[in-house]
Design a protein around this motif. Structure first.
Motif, PDB file in Angstrom:
ATOM      1  N   GLY A   1     -28.678  -6.399 -23.571  1.00  0.00           N
ATOM      2  CA  GLY A   1     -28.947  -5.896 -22.222  1.00  0.00           C
ATOM      3  C   GLY A   1     -28.424  -6.758 -21.098  1.00  0.00           C
ATOM      4  O   GLY A   1     -28.536  -6.389 -19.930  1.00  0.00           O
ATOM      5  N   LYS A   2     -27.834  -7.901 -21.435  1.00  0.00           N
ATOM      6  CA  LYS A   2     -27.349  -8.819 -20.394  1.00  0.00           C
ATOM      7  C   LYS A   2     -25.928  -8.435 -19.972  1.00  0.00           C
ATOM      8  O   LYS A   2     -24.978  -9.210 -20.120  1.00  0.00           O
ATOM      9  N   MET A   3     -25.791  -7.216 -19.496  1.00  0.00           N
ATOM     10  CA  MET A   3     -24.507  -6.685 -19.045  1.00  0.00           C
ATOM     11  C   MET A   3     -24.689  -6.131 -17.639  1.00  0.00           C
ATOM     12  O   MET A   3     -25.766  -5.633 -17.288  1.00  0.00           O
ATOM     13  N   GLU A   4     -23.628  -6.217 -16.847  1.00  0.00           N
ATOM     14  CA  GLU A   4     -23.621  -5.611 -15.519  1.00  0.00           C
ATOM     15  C   GLU A   4     -22.308  -4.868 -15.332  1.00  0.00           C
ATOM     16  O   GLU A   4     -21.252  -5.343 -15.751  1.00  0.00           O
ATOM     17  N   ARG A   5     -22.401  -3.704 -14.706  1.00  0.00           N
ATOM     18  CA  ARG A   5     -21.212  -2.893 -14.491  1.00  0.00           C
ATOM     19  C   ARG A   5     -21.181  -2.365 -13.060  1.00  0.00           C
ATOM     20  O   ARG A   5     -22.213  -2.064 -12.466  1.00  0.00           O
ATOM     21  N   ASP A   6     -19.968  -2.215 -12.553  1.00  0.00           N
ATOM     22  CA  ASP A   6     -19.761  -1.564 -11.263  1.00  0.00           C
ATOM     23  C   ASP A   6     -19.608  -0.066 -11.548  1.00  0.00           C
ATOM     24  O   ASP A   6     -18.505   0.451 -11.667  1.00  0.00           O
ATOM     25  N   PHE A   7     -20.748   0.612 -11.733  1.00  0.00           N
ATOM     26  CA  PHE A   7     -20.740   2.039 -12.053  1.00  0.00           C
ATOM     27  C   PHE A   7     -20.258   2.824 -10.835  1.00  0.00           C
ATOM     28  O   PHE A   7     -20.783   2.676  -9.735  1.00  0.00           O
TER      29      PHE A   7
ATOM     30  N   LYS B   1     -27.238  -4.011 -13.122  1.00  0.00           N
ATOM     31  CA  LYS B   1     -27.681  -4.448 -14.441  1.00  0.00           C
ATOM     32  C   LYS B   1     -27.800  -3.245 -15.378  1.00  0.00           C
ATOM     33  O   LYS B   1     -28.321  -2.187 -14.989  1.00  0.00           O
ATOM     34  N   LEU B   2     -27.348  -3.416 -16.611  1.00  0.00           N
ATOM     35  CA  LEU B   2     -27.372  -2.330 -17.582  1.00  0.00           C
ATOM     36  C   LEU B   2     -28.796  -1.796 -17.790  1.00  0.00           C
ATOM     37  O   LEU B   2     -29.000  -0.577 -17.875  1.00  0.00           O
ATOM     38  N   LEU B   3     -29.769  -2.678 -17.853  1.00  0.00           N
ATOM     39  CA  LEU B   3     -31.149  -2.238 -18.074  1.00  0.00           C
ATOM     40  C   LEU B   3     -31.688  -1.441 -16.892  1.00  0.00           C
ATOM     41  O   LEU B   3     -32.503  -0.528 -17.065  1.00  0.00           O
ATOM     42  N   ASP B   4     -31.209  -1.736 -15.674  1.00  0.00           N
ATOM     43  CA  ASP B   4     -31.598  -0.939 -14.503  1.00  0.00           C
ATOM     44  C   ASP B   4     -30.972   0.450 -14.568  1.00  0.00           C
ATOM     45  O   ASP B   4     -31.586   1.455 -14.164  1.00  0.00           O
ATOM     46  N   PHE B   5     -29.756   0.511 -15.056  1.00  0.00           N
ATOM     47  CA  PHE B   5     -29.050   1.784 -15.237  1.00  0.00           C
ATOM     48  C   PHE B   5     -29.809   2.660 -16.239  1.00  0.00           C
ATOM     49  O   PHE B   5     -30.041   3.859 -16.002  1.00  0.00           O
ATOM     50  N   ILE B   6     -30.214   2.048 -17.355  1.00  0.00           N
ATOM     51  CA  ILE B   6     -30.980   2.775 -18.377  1.00  0.00           C
ATOM     52  C   ILE B   6     -32.306   3.262 -17.811  1.00  0.00           C
ATOM     53  O   ILE B   6     -32.741   4.392 -18.060  1.00  0.00           O
TER      54      ILE B   6
ATOM     55  N   ARG C   1     -19.567  -8.592 -17.254  1.00  0.00           N
ATOM     56  CA  ARG C   1     -19.812  -8.133 -15.888  1.00  0.00           C
ATOM     57  C   ARG C   1     -18.544  -7.626 -15.228  1.00  0.00           C
ATOM     58  O   ARG C   1     -17.480  -8.206 -15.403  1.00  0.00           O
ATOM     59  N   THR C   2     -18.666  -6.540 -14.477  1.00  0.00           N
ATOM     60  CA  THR C   2     -17.556  -6.075 -13.639  1.00  0.00           C
ATOM     61  C   THR C   2     -18.076  -5.805 -12.228  1.00  0.00           C
ATOM     62  O   THR C   2     -19.232  -5.438 -12.036  1.00  0.00           O
ATOM     63  N   TRP C   3     -17.185  -5.977 -11.267  1.00  0.00           N
ATOM     64  CA  TRP C   3     -17.558  -5.778  -9.855  1.00  0.00           C
ATOM     65  C   TRP C   3     -16.244  -5.690  -9.079  1.00  0.00           C
ATOM     66  O   TRP C   3     -15.420  -6.599  -9.106  1.00  0.00           O
ATOM     67  N   ALA C   4     -16.056  -4.593  -8.366  1.00  0.00           N
ATOM     68  CA  ALA C   4     -14.794  -4.338  -7.681  1.00  0.00           C
ATOM     69  C   ALA C   4     -14.800  -4.834  -6.237  1.00  0.00           C
ATOM     70  O   ALA C   4     -15.704  -4.511  -5.465  1.00  0.00           O
TER      71      ALA C   4
END
Length: 340
Positions: free
Chosen positions: A228-234, A274-279, A304-307
């Motif tokens: 769960g320690k992932m972050e994405r720029d969705f 944060k991936l867990l926030d997305f879920i 992690r990604t962030w544009a």
């Protein structure tokens, strides 16, 4: 304008074609409709554009839309060195928007040859056709995956991207290099677009949004990588397509005059979630708690990604801004309707 949109049965290509048609452009959509994921979803997208499945089944057959006279579809492989040049010769496109590619980071570990065929051989074929047919502007999909092991956040188009960690990312970096070469040698304006984790209605079944929703609805555990320690720029699909269409429609005369034929932009939400926030947001919309199977990070994944979208704002006065709350609700509503 007359625009060729490749990958027109795909997620981003479908919406790009739809918006261009709504704005009055003539669109020829191209797709090989491969079986990387459920082809029924691809044919359903085409049906929304007025294309009958029986007509679209045949390769190299030009299909006219039953609902919009400005849209035609052809099923074709990008790497077909006879059929694609013939299409360019016959149709006389103004702009090419190349969104077709073999997608997926993890799949590139299992089937690397398909990435070479579609993303390299196919893209070269597109470049050659642009070179010989006086195409005014080539807009093409790159990916945030080109940033690879970069540690600096947010990711900027000024950053070095020499450390991709998947073959998919390497092919997208190669596309940018090939685009630069053709811009330099043959004066073709090319614009690469680095998309950041696109999601929304009609989205790909191999993407996190779809996988999580489908699993939760059907009482299956979801796979949560890197514990769960992932972050994405969705980035919501409408925001992506708005950026693509603005770039297609803006004349490149000024760029040509300034000898800026080659450009690359990030299109992302300029926000890392944060991936867990997305879920959690998916769970809220489904009114159901996910059973989470925590797993190690997968080969080819980044944490992690962030544009950084400053260049997009400066040149096109555009910043994607759809919130996760809005975007997730739209996807879940579509999923419930489509699979009801």
């Amino acid at each position: 304008m007359k625009v060729l949109v490749t990958g027109a049965a795909g997620f981003i290509g479908f919406f790009t074609s739809k918006v261009l048609l709504e704005k009055g452009h003539e669109v020829v959509g191209l797709d090989n409709i491969n079986d990387y994921y459920d082809v029924n979803l691809k044919f359903s997208r085409l049906k929304e554009l007025g294309i009958d499945r029986d007509d679209a089944e045949e390769f190299n057959n030009i299909c006219k839309s039953s609902t919009n006279s400005n849209f035609t579809f052809v099923r074709m492989n990008l790497e077909d060195r006879e059929a694609l040049p013939n299409l360019f010769n016959n149709e006389k496109f103004d702009i090419v928007c190349n969104l077709a590619a073999q997608a997926g980071v993890r799949y590139s570990l299992e089937n690397p040859e398909t990435y070479i065929d579609s993303n390299l051989v196919g893209f070269l074929n597109i470049l050659e056709c642009c070179r010989h047919n006086d195409i005014k502007h080539l807009v093409y999909a790159s990916s945030s995956s080109v940033y690879g092991l970069n540690k600096k956040i947010p990711f900027s188009t000024d950053d070095n991207v020499d450390h991709p960690i998947s073959l998919y990312a390497a092919t997208k970096k190669s596309n940018e290099l090939m685009g630069h070469t053709y811009s330099h040698l043959f004066n073709i304006p090319t614009t690469g677009l680095r998309f950041f984790t696109v999601y929304g209605p009609w989205g790909r079944p191999d993407m996190a949004m779809f996988l999580f929703t489908d699993a939760i609805v059907n009482d299956r555990p979801i796979k949560v990588f890197n514990h769960g320690k992932m972050e994405r720029d969705f980035t919501y699909i409408d925001d992506i397509v708005e950026g693509v269409v603005r770039i297609i429609e803006k004349p490149v005369t000024e760029r040509v005059n300034n000898n800026e034929l080659y450009k690359v932009y990030n299109i992302g939400n300029n926000n890392s979630v944060k991936l867990l926030d997305f879920i959690k947001e998916i769970e809220v919309n489904l009114d159901k708690t996910a059973e989470k199977n925590m797993l190690p990070i997968q080969p080819g994944d980044v944490e992690r990604t962030w544009a950084d979208v400053d260049q997009l704002i400066e040149d096109y006065d555009y910043r994607p801004n759809t919130s996760i709350k809005q975007g997730v609700k739209s996807f879940v509503d579509w999923y419930k309707g489509y699979y009801s």
